[in-house]
Scaffold this active site. Sequence first.
Site, PDB file in Angstrom:
ATOM      1  N   LYS A 191      54.261   8.441  53.829  1.00 49.82           N
ATOM      2  CA  LYS A 191      54.496   9.271  55.031  1.00 49.82           C
ATOM      3  C   LYS A 191      53.334  10.255  55.128  1.00 49.82           C
ATOM      4  O   LYS A 191      53.273  11.231  54.401  1.00 49.82           O
ATOM      5  CB  LYS A 191      55.821  10.011  54.845  1.00 49.82           C
ATOM      6  N   GLY A 243      52.692  19.057  48.865  1.00 49.00           N
ATOM      7  CA  GLY A 243      52.850  19.916  50.033  1.00 49.00           C
ATOM      8  C   GLY A 243      53.298  21.300  49.615  1.00 49.00           C
ATOM      9  O   GLY A 243      53.001  21.754  48.508  1.00 49.00           O
ATOM     10  N   GLY A 248      59.043  21.308  48.771  1.00 49.03           N
ATOM     11  CA  GLY A 248      59.266  20.746  47.427  1.00 49.03           C
ATOM     12  C   GLY A 248      60.641  21.122  46.905  1.00 49.03           C
ATOM     13  O   GLY A 248      61.373  20.295  46.343  1.00 49.03           O
ATOM     14  N   GLU A 265      53.779  18.045  43.688  1.00 50.38           N
ATOM     15  CA  GLU A 265      52.509  18.775  43.559  1.00 50.38           C
ATOM     16  C   GLU A 265      52.509  19.789  44.681  1.00 50.38           C
ATOM     17  O   GLU A 265      52.396  19.430  45.843  1.00 50.38           O
ATOM     18  CB  GLU A 265      51.350  17.773  43.664  1.00 50.38           C
ATOM     19  N   CYS A 299      45.105  23.102  47.612  1.00 52.52           N
ATOM     20  CA  CYS A 299      46.221  23.651  46.827  1.00 52.52           C
ATOM     21  C   CYS A 299      45.716  24.405  45.601  1.00 52.52           C
ATOM     22  O   CYS A 299      46.332  25.364  45.164  1.00 52.52           O
ATOM     23  CB  CYS A 299      47.173  22.539  46.429  1.00 52.52           C
ATOM     24  N   GLU A 396      50.227  32.071  48.857  1.00 51.98           N
ATOM     25  CA  GLU A 396      49.181  31.097  49.178  1.00 51.98           C
ATOM     26  C   GLU A 396      48.791  31.274  50.649  1.00 51.98           C
ATOM     27  O   GLU A 396      49.631  31.155  51.531  1.00 51.98           O
ATOM     28  CB  GLU A 396      49.739  29.684  48.952  1.00 51.98           C
TER      29      GLU A 396
HETATM   30  P1  NDP Z   1      54.660  20.849  54.255  1.00 53.72           P
HETATM   31  O1  NDP Z   1      55.090  20.966  52.854  1.00 53.72           O
HETATM   32  O2  NDP Z   1      55.651  21.146  55.330  1.00 53.72           O
HETATM   33  O3  NDP Z   1      54.101  19.374  54.551  1.00 53.72           O
HETATM   34  C1  NDP Z   1      53.726  18.426  53.577  1.00 53.72           C
HETATM   35  C2  NDP Z   1      54.268  17.048  53.941  1.00 53.72           C
HETATM   36  O4  NDP Z   1      55.704  17.034  53.862  1.00 53.72           O
HETATM   37  C3  NDP Z   1      53.941  16.608  55.361  1.00 53.72           C
HETATM   38  O5  NDP Z   1      53.772  15.206  55.391  1.00 53.72           O
HETATM   39  C4  NDP Z   1      55.199  17.019  56.104  1.00 53.72           C
HETATM   40  O6  NDP Z   1      55.360  16.327  57.301  1.00 53.72           O
HETATM   41  C5  NDP Z   1      56.262  16.647  55.109  1.00 53.72           C
HETATM   42  N1  NDP Z   1      57.531  17.358  55.271  1.00 53.72           N
HETATM   43  C6  NDP Z   1      57.776  18.498  55.994  1.00 53.72           C
HETATM   44  N2  NDP Z   1      59.064  18.856  55.862  1.00 53.72           N
HETATM   45  C7  NDP Z   1      59.654  17.938  55.055  1.00 53.72           C
HETATM   46  C8  NDP Z   1      60.981  17.771  54.526  1.00 53.72           C
HETATM   47  N3  NDP Z   1      61.942  18.641  54.792  1.00 53.72           N
HETATM   48  N4  NDP Z   1      61.227  16.734  53.709  1.00 53.72           N
HETATM   49  C9  NDP Z   1      60.248  15.862  53.390  1.00 53.72           C
HETATM   50  N5  NDP Z   1      58.976  15.950  53.871  1.00 53.72           N
HETATM   51  C10 NDP Z   1      58.677  16.985  54.677  1.00 53.72           C
HETATM   52  O7  NDP Z   1      53.393  21.746  54.457  1.00 53.72           O
HETATM   53  P2  NDP Z   1      52.871  22.373  55.828  1.00 53.72           P
HETATM   54  O8  NDP Z   1      52.081  21.330  56.461  1.00 53.72           O
HETATM   55  O9  NDP Z   1      53.934  22.964  56.658  1.00 53.72           O
HETATM   56  O10 NDP Z   1      52.036  23.585  55.269  1.00 53.72           O
HETATM   57  C11 NDP Z   1      52.712  24.813  54.970  1.00 53.72           C
HETATM   58  C12 NDP Z   1      52.096  25.508  53.826  1.00 53.72           C
HETATM   59  O11 NDP Z   1      52.232  24.695  52.690  1.00 53.72           O
HETATM   60  C13 NDP Z   1      50.602  25.738  53.951  1.00 53.72           C
HETATM   61  O12 NDP Z   1      50.320  26.901  54.617  1.00 53.72           O
HETATM   62  C14 NDP Z   1      50.207  25.785  52.515  1.00 53.72           C
HETATM   63  O13 NDP Z   1      50.404  27.079  52.013  1.00 53.72           O
HETATM   64  C15 NDP Z   1      51.156  24.838  51.836  1.00 53.72           C
HETATM   65  N6  NDP Z   1      50.588  23.501  51.604  1.00 53.72           N
HETATM   66  C16 NDP Z   1      50.260  23.172  50.347  1.00 53.72           C
HETATM   67  C17 NDP Z   1      49.694  21.940  50.095  1.00 53.72           C
HETATM   68  C18 NDP Z   1      49.311  21.538  48.737  1.00 53.72           C
HETATM   69  O14 NDP Z   1      48.516  20.616  48.596  1.00 53.72           O
HETATM   70  N7  NDP Z   1      49.854  22.126  47.719  1.00 53.72           N
HETATM   71  C19 NDP Z   1      49.405  20.993  51.150  1.00 53.72           C
HETATM   72  C20 NDP Z   1      49.852  21.408  52.449  1.00 53.72           C
HETATM   73  C21 NDP Z   1      50.414  22.620  52.632  1.00 53.72           C
HETATM   74  P3  NDP Z   1      54.754  16.976  58.645  1.00 53.72           P
HETATM   75  O15 NDP Z   1      53.297  17.153  58.431  1.00 53.72           O
HETATM   76  O16 NDP Z   1      55.008  15.935  59.642  1.00 53.72           O
HETATM   77  O17 NDP Z   1      55.468  18.261  58.872  1.00 53.72           O
END
Ligand code: NDP
Length: 487
Positions: A191, A243, A248, A265, A299, A396
Amino acid sequence: MTTEQQRTSIVWDYAPAPEATDHVRLADRYGIFIDGAFRDPAESRYEPTLNPATEQPIAEIAWAGAADVTAAIDSARAAQPKWAALPDRDRAKYLFRIARLIQERARELAVVETLDGGKPLRESRDVDIPLAAAHFFHYAGWADKLRYGVNAREVAPLGVVGQIVPWNFPLLMAAWKLAPALACGNTAILKPAETTPLTALLLAEICQEAELPEGVVSVLPGGGDTGATLVRAPGIDKIAFTGSTAVGRDIQAALAGRPTSLTLELGGKSANIVFEDAALDQAVEGIVNGIFFNQGHVCCAGSRLLIQESVLDEVIAKLWRRMGRLRVGDPLDKNTDVGAINSAEQLQRIETLVAAGEGEGAHRRTIACDLPEHGYWFAPTLFTDVSPAHRIAVEEIFGPVVSVLSFRTQAEAIEKANNSRYGLAAGIWTDKGAKAFEVANALRAGVVWQNTYNHFDPTAAFGGYKESGFGREGGPAGLRPYLKVVR
Ligand code: NDP
């Protein structure tokens, strides 16, 4: 004006060096990828994906719903026993093919990654795409040696894995997840993030070109609801998620009491520690790479800069001077250092936290530069006079913003670095090897870089402590989450 200023007063600038885009073959519309073919989503929903540097739509992307998740799981489940039963070296051949095809289409993939995500072409071309290929090569090599990666025990694949990736390294994260999963004999449902689905869909095309058996990889573009449905669907043996910590946590709660295995992660607030004995110019380059690489959407970004008090002023002065030379703008220009912020939402999150930093009394400096009229932009920013309790020292930001704290002794550096709910990465800058090892051992961080930062390698394990998640990706450690030990 001094003689030196006179001598250096000539303005040197770069001519524009835009990368060509006419070689890119993008469709107007992409469906979901199931059973080795693209198809319409059951609910026929499509959403545009935007170029964050222009706010212009690039293509229409399918939005997978519950029926599509079920279809992908059925397809992956049907394909898994045959995939696992293939001779190990044949599974490896498919991974080698995917790696080679990524290399062959590298230029196109780099441009698409930059168009869809906003990162500078220099980074997608030199980091994201080559590393994605390297991960497939690396795990192709492991496919017939799995037991040696797990202490010579007899192992079996977990089955069907769901993999949810974020928008900051779209193809690279897909490769981190798919390559070990497939090498171990699992089938996978990927996804991608809503704002950056394109390279995952091109990877689906590559799977077709590689003649990967149907159902071994499915790609379900969509939103958070698609991810949430995938997590909760029956028939998934493992979820691998990268994410935010908030999502998480939600996933972990949803899977509590279920036999589904899980690796997370998550976010970070990593300390980049500069000791007084470090090569300071080199450290400044590392600080810049640590926080401004990929607009700080990393991240493990070195977003908490800890500088020893005796060299604090000198490092800040050098860093500020170096920041003034960063080129912000068109991500497709090969001279650009800092590209577009990935989305309007992310820009707003950065602005909120930066405003909080100012509100709490930290001193903000943002480089002067012309930002394009359209798109989402945030100029590189440095905060000094930061207290450890400020939000910008704790949360973050996920943007090009670095918060500086100081320390006097090694013990204080360790204490401050560990004073975080996260524990993903850290950097240590010193010319004393013994000091580096001592500090690295005391840090609660999954990855510790010495005299470098944001250095990634498929042979090295990556993952967090505390709220940065659990499980490791990369190297032999990255096999373990995709295998069960049978005997
Ligand atoms: P998310 O954690 O929301 O997104 C990561 C992935 O999870 C995307 O594919 C997202 O889909 C999907 N997702 C969103 N909600 C759910 C859910 N309830 N269950 C399962 N999957 C889900 O990160 P954001 O894009 O909203 O970013 C928010 C903050 O997260 C950033 O500002 C940053 O601080 C942090 N972040 C950290 C990352 C890392 O690598 N550690 C990476 C990205 C973000 P969709 O994109 O369609 O919403």
